[in-house]
Scaffold this active site. Structure first.
Site, PDB file in Angstrom:
ATOM      1  N   SER A 162       0.838  -1.197   0.000  1.00 12.68           N
ATOM      2  CA  SER A 162       0.000   0.000   0.000  1.00 12.68           C
ATOM      3  C   SER A 162       0.880   1.258   0.000  1.00 12.68           C
ATOM      4  CB  SER A 162      -0.958  -0.049   1.194  1.00 12.68           C
ATOM      5  OG  SER A 162      -1.958   0.937   1.096  1.00 12.68           O
TER       6      SER A 162
ATOM      7  N   ASP B  62     -10.470  -3.633  -5.229  1.00 10.02           N
ATOM      8  CA  ASP B  62      -9.925  -2.875  -4.099  1.00 10.02           C
ATOM      9  C   ASP B  62     -10.754  -1.600  -3.937  1.00 10.02           C
ATOM     10  OD1 ASP B  62      -8.476  -1.288  -2.334  1.00 10.02           O
ATOM     11  OD2 ASP B  62      -6.529  -1.864  -3.162  1.00 10.02           O
TER      12      ASP B  62
ATOM     13  N   HIS C  49      -8.351  -4.786  -0.578  1.00 15.72           N
ATOM     14  CA  HIS C  49      -7.126  -4.045  -0.266  1.00 15.72           C
ATOM     15  C   HIS C  49      -6.294  -4.850   0.721  1.00 15.72           C
ATOM     16  CE1 HIS C  49      -4.643  -0.433  -0.223  1.00 15.72           C
ATOM     17  NE2 HIS C  49      -4.491  -0.633   1.081  1.00 15.72           N
TER      18      HIS C  49
END
Length: 451
Positions: A205, A340, A371
């Protein structure tokens, strides 16, 4: 009247059936049960390396099958990751390292030695940058590190500045979206402490943005780096925050939740941020922080001021990897999920364009995964290991074997990744890099900027 009484039960039965049908429809839609499973979409150029990877990485051509009852919902995958991280996360045994930064900040990272020899016999270290506000004690990091250790990798995990519990700030700043200082210090320490080690750069991320930006900031940062893997990053901070204000896929709600977490993390260091003499955070900024309901507001009132950015736009532009990623010449493995809820579909055009233009880039897009979820399982219960964990190690193993079988490309005092790729039939000219940069900025809708 008699006819009315006779018809009422039938009418009520019809209402019940309609209600049941509506509930089932909502369940099917929310859980996305009518979605089919498929192998990931892989965008790449046909090179010797990509052909080798398809032969060596079965997960690139095999269906990713999430848990049947809920795994096709990106929201549930994301929520489960956010709530529990992983199932049955192992306890890790490592050492915490403290590094003093030039501005007085104290960077920390945790080092975990391999639990066996690597399959190639080489010394290989995973240098891992976690997601927003995360550290080595997060369940998903623990699960991934344990899996890497068992495959012969030493692991170094950065603890984002201000994120670890019980570690006080020693300078008036915390981690930001794209500050690479602490990550660079960790990588530098690993290179010095283990002169023979090769590096696999991994970012999750927000950590993916930091990892790619770090590699692109200087060619020397790519020395001894085998490859870089990022999972679920957004590539353009400016565009990502704009989409975070939309209600589509409930991103505005996720924005609020993440902002609340960031607010609590910042306030836990209130005394350090206010008390140190060089701090540029005062009561006015804290008042804005209390009222903030989005990450953008927090970034504007607090985060951008840690590095003296004059505006939010400047902060996002300079801290995004978008201006640096085209300068990365080592193999890049960029992984995202179509469902996501945090990453808008328009952001995925950035890695797609990059993979179509640059031969060292492979963009992998799964249909499901949410995610940082990527849970696998049969019906209900997920497995401890995820598709993501296995895919990263499978790719890293393949790159280690690829380098092992090509002595001219192997490590030296200073590894020249560009010449290595050239010997394997992969070349990236400066003109092509300029074209890639232009295309990426065209996707973003801004002028090309070379930094």
């Amino acid at each position: 009247m008699l006819n009315l009484d006779i018809n009422l039960p039938a009418m009520f039965d019809g209402v019940k059936l309609a209600a049941v049908a509506t509930v089932l429809y909502v369940i099917v839609r929310c859980l996305n049960l009518n979605s089919t499973t498929a192998p990931p979409e892989v965008v790449h150029q046909v090179t010797a390396l990509s052909r080798y990877l398809f032969k060596s990485c079965p997960l690139l051509t095999k269906e990713y099958i999430p848990p049947l009852l809920w795994g096709k919902s990106g929201h549930i995958q994301t929520a489960l990751y956010g709530k529990m991280g992983r199932v049955n996360s192992p306890t890790l045994h490592g050492f915490r390292k403290f590094l003093t930064m030039p501005d007085g900040a104290t960077a920390t990272f945790d080092l975990f030695e391999a639990l066996g020899d690597h399959s190639t016999g080489d010394d290989v270290t995973m240098v891992i940058c976690p997601g927003i506000g995360n550290h080595s004690e997060q369940n998903y990091i623990r699960t991934f590190v344990d899996y890497c250790q068992r495959h012969g990798y030493r692991c170094a995990v950065l603890n984002h500045l201000g994120a670890p519990p019980n570690v006080e700030l020693t300078s008036p700043r915390m981690f930001t979206y794209g500050c690479t200082w602490e990550y660079a210090a960790m990588v530098g320490h690993i290179k010095q402490a283990f002169p023979q080690t090769l590096l696999v750069v991994v970012g999750f991320s927000l950590g993916g943005n930091i990892a790619c930006k770090f590699l692109g900031e200087s060619p020397s940062n790519q020395d001894r780096v085998l490859c870089c893997v990022t999972v679920c990053q957004g590539y353009s901070a400016l565009r990502a925050q704009e989409t975070f204000l939309q209600w589509d896929q409930c991103r505005r709600l996720y924005n609020f939740v993440l902002a609340d977490r960031m607010k609590k993390l910042i306030l836990s260091h209130r005394s350090s941020l206010l008390g140190l003499k060089s701090s540029n955070i005062g009561d006015v900024e804290l008042s804005k922080l209390y009222a903030a309901t989005s990450l953008m507001q927090i970034d504007d009132s607090i985060m951008r001021k840690f590095h003296g950015h004059s505006s939010l736009k400047e902060y996002y532009e300079k801290e995004s990897c978008l201006n640096y990623i085209h300068k990365v010449s080592v193999p890049l493995f960029l992984v995202n999920s179509s469902d996501d809820p945090l990453i808008h579909q328009s952001l995925l055009e950035i890695p797609r364009a990059l993979a179509e233009k640059m031969p060292n880039v492979m963009f992998v897009l799964t249909q499901h995964g949410g995610h940082l979820g990527f849970f696998e399982g049969a019906m209900l219960l997920p497995q401890p290991l995820t598709w993501m964990d296995k895919a990263i190690v499978e790719y890293a193993d393949a790159l280690c074997r690829w380098e092992k079988n090509r002595p001219a490309c192997r490590r030296s005092g200073r590894r020249d990744a560009g010449s290595c790729l050239q010997r394997t039939g992969v070349t990236v000219s400066e003109q092509k890099r300029a074209n890639v940069t232009s295309d990426l900025h065209a996707v973003r809708g801004e002028k090309s900027v070379f930094l």
